[in-house]
Design a protein around this motif. Structure first.
Motif, mmCIF file in Angstrom:
data_model
loop_
_atom_site.group_PDB
_atom_site.id
_atom_site.type_symbol
_atom_site.label_atom_id
_atom_site.label_comp_id
_atom_site.label_asym_id
_atom_site.label_seq_id
_atom_site.Cartn_x
_atom_site.Cartn_y
_atom_site.Cartn_z
ATOM 1 N N GLU A 100 0.868 -1.176 -0.008
ATOM 2 C CA GLU A 100 -0.212 -0.101 -0.061
ATOM 3 C C GLU A 100 0.813 1.354 -0.013
ATOM 4 O O GLU A 100 0.865 2.304 -0.724
ATOM 5 C CB GLU A 100 -0.835 0.002 1.216
ATOM 6 N N THR A 101 1.974 1.317 0.907
ATOM 7 C CA THR A 101 2.635 2.486 0.863
ATOM 8 C C THR A 101 3.366 2.540 -0.101
ATOM 9 O O THR A 101 3.611 3.864 -0.866
ATOM 10 C CB THR A 101 3.858 2.257 2.025
ATOM 11 N N PHE A 102 3.955 1.568 -0.768
ATOM 12 C CA PHE A 102 4.667 1.867 -1.994
ATOM 13 C C PHE A 102 4.010 2.426 -3.328
ATOM 14 O O PHE A 102 4.350 3.057 -4.131
ATOM 15 C CB PHE A 102 5.635 0.538 -2.485
ATOM 16 N N LEU A 103 2.905 1.820 -3.165
ATOM 17 C CA LEU A 103 1.797 2.004 -4.501
ATOM 18 C C LEU A 103 1.490 3.539 -4.272
ATOM 19 O O LEU A 103 1.330 4.240 -5.317
ATOM 20 C CB LEU A 103 0.926 1.202 -4.700
ATOM 21 N N ASN A 104 0.915 3.954 -3.107
ATOM 22 C CA ASN A 104 0.588 5.127 -2.963
ATOM 23 C C ASN A 104 1.718 6.335 -3.215
ATOM 24 O O ASN A 104 1.423 7.427 -3.856
ATOM 25 C CB ASN A 104 -0.274 5.389 -1.744
ATOM 26 N N ASP A 105 2.820 6.005 -2.765
ATOM 27 C CA ASP A 105 4.013 6.878 -3.131
ATOM 28 C C ASP A 105 4.401 6.878 -4.563
ATOM 29 O O ASP A 105 4.526 7.939 -5.298
ATOM 30 C CB ASP A 105 5.179 6.615 -2.264
ATOM 31 N N LEU A 106 4.812 5.627 -5.053
ATOM 32 C CA LEU A 106 5.377 5.242 -6.386
ATOM 33 C C LEU A 106 4.437 5.810 -7.521
ATOM 34 O O LEU A 106 4.692 5.932 -8.739
ATOM 35 C CB LEU A 106 6.190 4.438 -6.473
ATOM 36 N N GLY A 107 3.164 5.639 -7.380
ATOM 37 C CA GLY A 107 2.015 5.575 -8.257
ATOM 38 C C GLY A 107 1.523 6.835 -8.650
ATOM 39 O O GLY A 107 0.932 7.242 -9.465
ATOM 40 N N LYS A 108 2.312 8.077 -7.926
ATOM 41 C CA LYS A 108 2.151 9.368 -8.387
ATOM 42 C C LYS A 108 0.512 9.642 -8.571
ATOM 43 O O LYS A 108 0.408 10.657 -9.557
ATOM 44 C CB LYS A 108 2.859 9.774 -9.610
ATOM 45 N N GLY A 109 -0.230 9.477 -7.561
ATOM 46 C CA GLY A 109 -1.819 9.917 -7.854
ATOM 47 C C GLY A 109 -2.318 9.007 -8.848
ATOM 48 O O GLY A 109 -3.826 9.217 -8.847
ATOM 49 N N ARG A 110 -2.023 8.012 -9.442
ATOM 50 C CA ARG A 110 -2.543 7.382 -10.587
ATOM 51 C C ARG A 110 -3.332 6.109 -10.041
ATOM 52 O O ARG A 110 -4.205 5.271 -10.566
ATOM 53 C CB ARG A 110 -1.601 6.701 -11.577
ATOM 54 N N PHE A 111 -2.928 5.817 -8.539
ATOM 55 C CA PHE A 111 -3.462 4.840 -7.760
ATOM 56 C C PHE A 111 -3.791 5.342 -6.474
ATOM 57 O O PHE A 111 -3.192 6.061 -6.033
ATOM 58 C CB PHE A 111 -2.588 3.551 -7.702
ATOM 59 N N LYS A 112 -4.966 4.722 -5.964
ATOM 60 C CA LYS A 112 -5.433 4.924 -4.610
ATOM 61 C C LYS A 112 -5.317 3.658 -3.763
ATOM 62 O O LYS A 112 -6.399 2.808 -3.933
ATOM 63 C CB LYS A 112 -6.507 5.461 -4.639
ATOM 64 N N ALA A 113 -4.536 3.234 -3.016
ATOM 65 C CA ALA A 113 -4.305 1.905 -2.327
ATOM 66 C C ALA A 113 -4.627 2.103 -1.092
ATOM 67 O O ALA A 113 -4.352 2.912 -0.255
ATOM 68 C CB ALA A 113 -2.872 1.437 -2.652
ATOM 69 N N VAL A 114 -5.228 0.984 -0.454
ATOM 70 C CA VAL A 114 -5.569 0.786 0.953
ATOM 71 C C VAL A 114 -5.116 -0.910 1.211
ATOM 72 O O VAL A 114 -4.897 -1.620 0.133
ATOM 73 C CB VAL A 114 -6.885 0.893 1.473
ATOM 74 N N SER A 115 -5.250 -1.236 2.366
ATOM 75 C CA SER A 115 -4.864 -2.550 2.682
ATOM 76 C C SER A 115 -5.668 -2.997 3.917
ATOM 77 O O SER A 115 -6.312 -2.490 4.674
ATOM 78 C CB SER A 115 -3.209 -2.679 3.051
ATOM 79 N N ALA A 116 -5.822 -4.489 3.985
ATOM 80 C CA ALA A 116 -6.567 -5.181 4.967
ATOM 81 C C ALA A 116 -6.189 -6.552 5.046
ATOM 82 O O ALA A 116 -5.514 -7.108 4.296
ATOM 83 C CB ALA A 116 -8.318 -5.027 4.565
ATOM 84 N N GLY A 117 -6.781 -7.067 6.199
ATOM 85 C CA GLY A 117 -6.396 -8.520 6.433
ATOM 86 C C GLY A 117 -7.861 -9.298 7.084
ATOM 87 O O GLY A 117 -8.774 -8.494 7.287
ATOM 88 N N LEU A 118 -7.443 -10.428 6.900
ATOM 89 C CA LEU A 118 -8.360 -11.312 7.370
ATOM 90 C C LEU A 118 -8.473 -11.293 9.042
ATOM 91 O O LEU A 118 -9.709 -11.227 9.545
ATOM 92 C CB LEU A 118 -8.150 -12.908 7.086
ATOM 93 N N GLU A 119 -7.472 -11.239 9.896
ATOM 94 C CA GLU A 119 -7.259 -10.996 11.180
ATOM 95 C C GLU A 119 -6.429 -10.069 11.395
ATOM 96 O O GLU A 119 -5.222 -10.183 11.568
ATOM 97 C CB GLU A 119 -6.803 -12.320 11.709
ATOM 98 N N PRO A 120 -6.907 -8.727 11.410
ATOM 99 C CA PRO A 120 -5.985 -7.574 11.719
ATOM 100 C C PRO A 120 -5.127 -7.749 12.940
ATOM 101 O O PRO A 120 -5.683 -7.970 13.845
ATOM 102 C CB PRO A 120 -7.031 -6.541 11.613
ATOM 103 N N GLY A 121 -3.816 -7.641 12.876
ATOM 104 C CA GLY A 121 -3.201 -7.473 14.041
ATOM 105 C C GLY A 121 -2.508 -6.181 14.208
ATOM 106 O O GLY A 121 -3.089 -5.153 14.333
#
Length: 144
Positions: free
Chosen positions: A23-44
């Motif tokens: 998520e962090t890499f895509l939001n930074d390196l994607g230069k606004g062309r992508f909007k990334a979030v992340s999630a998990g089955l059992e968030p820790g």
């Protein structure tokens, strides 16, 4: 008229390492062309070695929250692309997300399953981080 960013969801089991890095890499390196979030089955909780490895590249993810894939589904969120970053070994436990978005699987080792000294685990976490960054750069080139 500006083009709408591509909505991308990265999912894994705990949302504590691989999906956070992607998520962090895509939001930074994607230069606004992508909007990334992340999630998990059992968030820790965030993996401290991942926080440290990302900080080495100038990314402060220490304040990131871990999110539940179920919460995003209940909110009715939709994504253009859903990327599972679970290892091959954990693929059967890797969450799925409803919707019509493109589904991808990028198997990466889980930093929380590493063994050895702290320095050995950090070195392996750096390798995983770098593999994820490389894959994100390839993904951006492919979808641009």
């Amino acid at each position: 008229m500006d083009k709408k960013p591509v909505d991308v969801l990265f999912i894994c089991v705990h949302n504590s390492a691989r999906s956070q890095m992607a998520e962090t890499f895509l939001n930074d390196l994607g230069k606004g062309r992508f909007k990334a979030v992340s999630a998990g089955l059992e968030p820790g909780t965030l993996n401290p070695l991942v926080v440290k490895a990302m900080a080495e590249l100038g990314y402060d993810i220490s304040g990131n929250s871990t999110n539940s894939v179920f919460d995003y589904a209940k909110e009715g969120r939709s994504f253009d692309i859903v990327v599972a970053v679970c290892s091959k070994e954990a693929q059967e436990r890797c969450p799925i997300f409803p919707g019509k978005g493109t589904r991808l699987h990028w198997p990466f080792d889980d930093p929380s399953s590493l063994s050895g000294s702290e320095e050995e685990r950090l070195a392996e976490t750096r390798r995983i981080r770098d593999d994820i960054k490389t894959k994100i750069i390839e993904f951006i080139a492919e979808y641009s």
